[in-house]
Write a protein that holds these residues in place. Structure first.
Motif, PDB file in Angstrom:
ATOM      1  N   ASP A  87       0.873  -1.179   0.000  1.00 20.71           N
ATOM      2  CA  ASP A  87       0.000   0.000   0.000  1.00 20.71           C
ATOM      3  C   ASP A  87       0.904   1.221   0.000  1.00 20.71           C
ATOM      4  N   ALA A  88       0.902   1.942  -1.114  1.00 19.25           N
ATOM      5  CA  ALA A  88       1.756   3.119  -1.241  1.00 19.25           C
ATOM      6  C   ALA A  88       0.960   4.322  -1.725  1.00 19.25           C
ATOM      7  N   GLY A  89      -0.307   4.385  -1.344  1.00 12.52           N
ATOM      8  CA  GLY A  89      -1.128   5.536  -1.694  1.00 12.52           C
ATOM      9  C   GLY A  89      -1.387   5.672  -3.176  1.00 12.52           C
ATOM     10  N   PHE A  90      -1.535   4.551  -3.867  1.00 18.33           N
ATOM     11  CA  PHE A  90      -1.747   4.597  -5.315  1.00 18.33           C
ATOM     12  C   PHE A  90      -3.064   5.305  -5.643  1.00 18.33           C
ATOM     13  N   THR A  91      -2.986   6.262  -6.540  1.00 18.73           N
ATOM     14  CA  THR A  91      -4.183   6.985  -6.968  1.00 18.73           C
ATOM     15  C   THR A  91      -4.823   6.358  -8.202  1.00 18.73           C
ATOM     16  N   ILE A 123      -1.908  -2.802  -3.343  1.00 16.44           N
ATOM     17  CA  ILE A 123      -3.087  -2.488  -2.541  1.00 16.44           C
ATOM     18  C   ILE A 123      -3.577  -1.105  -2.975  1.00 16.44           C
ATOM     19  N   PHE A 124      -4.831  -1.028  -3.359  1.00 15.01           N
ATOM     20  CA  PHE A 124      -5.434   0.262  -3.696  1.00 15.01           C
ATOM     21  C   PHE A 124      -6.385   0.645  -2.560  1.00 15.01           C
ATOM     22  N   GLY A 125      -6.008   1.667  -1.797  1.00 12.69           N
ATOM     23  CA  GLY A 125      -6.820   2.118  -0.665  1.00 12.69           C
ATOM     24  C   GLY A 125      -7.761   3.227  -1.090  1.00 12.69           C
ATOM     25  N   THR A 126      -8.990   3.166  -0.598  1.00 15.36           N
ATOM     26  CA  THR A 126      -9.978   4.168  -1.021  1.00 15.36           C
ATOM     27  C   THR A 126      -9.617   5.577  -0.566  1.00 15.36           C
ATOM     28  N   GLU A 127      -8.782   5.725   0.477  1.00 17.15           N
ATOM     29  CA  GLU A 127      -8.406   7.073   0.901  1.00 17.15           C
ATOM     30  C   GLU A 127      -7.530   7.763  -0.136  1.00 17.15           C
ATOM     31  N   SER A 128      -6.942   6.995  -1.064  1.00 17.46           N
ATOM     32  CA  SER A 128      -6.063   7.562  -2.094  1.00 17.46           C
ATOM     33  C   SER A 128      -6.587   7.350  -3.507  1.00 17.46           C
ATOM     34  N   LEU A 129      -7.341   6.291  -3.724  1.00 16.74           N
ATOM     35  CA  LEU A 129      -7.739   5.883  -5.073  1.00 16.74           C
ATOM     36  C   LEU A 129      -8.663   6.899  -5.739  1.00 16.74           C
ATOM     37  N   GLY A 154     -16.202   5.084  11.529  1.00 17.55           N
ATOM     38  CA  GLY A 154     -17.340   4.456  10.894  1.00 17.55           C
ATOM     39  C   GLY A 154     -17.637   4.931   9.498  1.00 17.55           C
ATOM     40  N   GLN A 155     -16.835   5.863   8.963  1.00 12.08           N
ATOM     41  CA  GLN A 155     -17.089   6.422   7.645  1.00 12.08           C
ATOM     42  C   GLN A 155     -16.014   5.980   6.652  1.00 12.08           C
ATOM     43  N   LEU A 156     -16.454   5.654   5.435  1.00  6.24           N
ATOM     44  CA  LEU A 156     -15.509   5.287   4.390  1.00  6.24           C
ATOM     45  C   LEU A 156     -14.725   6.521   3.956  1.00  6.24           C
ATOM     46  N   LEU A 157     -13.400   6.424   3.940  1.00  7.16           N
ATOM     47  CA  LEU A 157     -12.537   7.502   3.479  1.00  7.16           C
ATOM     48  C   LEU A 157     -12.325   7.355   1.978  1.00  7.16           C
ATOM     49  N   THR A 158     -12.608   8.395   1.229  1.00  6.36           N
ATOM     50  CA  THR A 158     -12.445   8.338  -0.220  1.00  6.36           C
ATOM     51  C   THR A 158     -11.759   9.592  -0.732  1.00  6.36           C
ATOM     52  N   ALA A 159     -10.899   9.398  -1.733  1.00  6.68           N
ATOM     53  CA  ALA A 159     -10.226  10.519  -2.378  1.00  6.68           C
ATOM     54  C   ALA A 159     -11.046  11.059  -3.540  1.00  6.68           C
ATOM     55  N   ALA A 160     -12.021  10.281  -3.977  1.00  6.33           N
ATOM     56  CA  ALA A 160     -12.884  10.675  -5.089  1.00  6.33           C
ATOM     57  C   ALA A 160     -14.207   9.961  -4.925  1.00  6.33           C
TER      58      ALA A 160
END
Length: 249
Positions: A87-91, A123-129, A154-160
């Motif tokens: 997991d490297a913050g892949f967008t 790993i694609f994390g929703t905070e960065s993807l 309790g909230q999903l973190l999303t970059a978009a």
């Protein structure tokens, strides 16, 4: 239930996670190794857990401070046969491919003739993807990408804005509750079960964070989890390799 050990990389060290509050992370003090040097910690965690998979969070990359490409190449060369979940913050796909290519380039210096290297898994994390097509492109590239559904409070973190359905999820998904990471507060089983209930039948959901001891592992296994990401309980020797693959239900 399988234990998947975790290391967090920051400023050249493995650091101890504290509820996902990255500004509070400090070099790890572990009962498994005498230093916070990444390769020493990685090897110690694999031995302590009996695992053949290692999750690496490159916080330098996630925080946009610079990826640990050389360190990752060294770990990859030293651990043949291991699957490295990175997991490297892949967008998007391009950012993932760029870092994987840099790791390959550094690998020529670390092990130019090595016949075997650890397998890299993005790993694609929703905070960065920002582009869900990254998962499809990675699969087409012969990789086996994993989606991390990153939650806080309790909230999903999303970059978009992301498709709220699970139709685009890959075959492996991580139920990541950052509040529980390094907390010794117990695993967030409710969130895990909620995510698992939404997943397609072919999707494996992996838990993350909060595991303190064997009892927590047993409780997680009863939810149907087949694997859980663990760090602190391994470093503090609350879980041992002789039992990590046979948690009682």
């Amino acid at each position: 239930m399988q234990v998947i050990p975790v290391i967090d990389l920051l400023d050249g060290h493995v650091v101890r996670a504290v509820r996902g509050e990255r500004s509070a992370y400090r070099p790890i003090q572990s009962r498994l190794a005498a230093s916070s040097e990444p390769l020493a910690i990685a090897a110690a965690l694999l031995e302590a857990s009996g695992a053949s998979t290692l999750y690496i969070a490159d916080l330098g990359a996630i925080l946009r401070h610079g990826a640990h490409a050389s360190t990752l190449a060294a770990v990859r060369a030293a651990l043949p046969g291991v699957e490295l979940w990175l997991d490297a913050g892949f967008t998007d796909y391009a950012s993932m491919r760029a870092l994987f290519d840099r790791i390959d380039a550094h690998g020529d210096a670390h092990a130019p003739t090595a016949p075997q290297l650890a397998t890299l898994v993005p790993i694609f994390g929703t905070e960065s993807l920002r582009d869900i097509d990254a998962l499809r492109a990675s699969q087409a590239d012969g990789l086996a990408p994993i989606l991390s559904l990153d939650h806080r409070a309790g909230q999903l973190l999303t970059a978009a804005e992301l498709d709220p359905s699970s139709a685009w999820w890959p075959s492996r998904v991580i139920a990541m509750t950052l509040d529980q990471v390094g907390s010794y507060a117990g695993p967030d089983l409710a969130s895990f079960e909620r995510i698992r209930s939404r997943a397609a039948a072919h999707t494996t959901v992996i838990g993350a964070g909060g595991i303190r001891n064997r009892d927590d592992m047993a409780a997680a296994a009863r939810t149907g989890a087949t694997a859980w990401l663990v760090a602190s309980a391994l470093h503090d020797r609350h879980i041992d390799a002789t039992r990590s693959d046979s948690t009682p239900a």
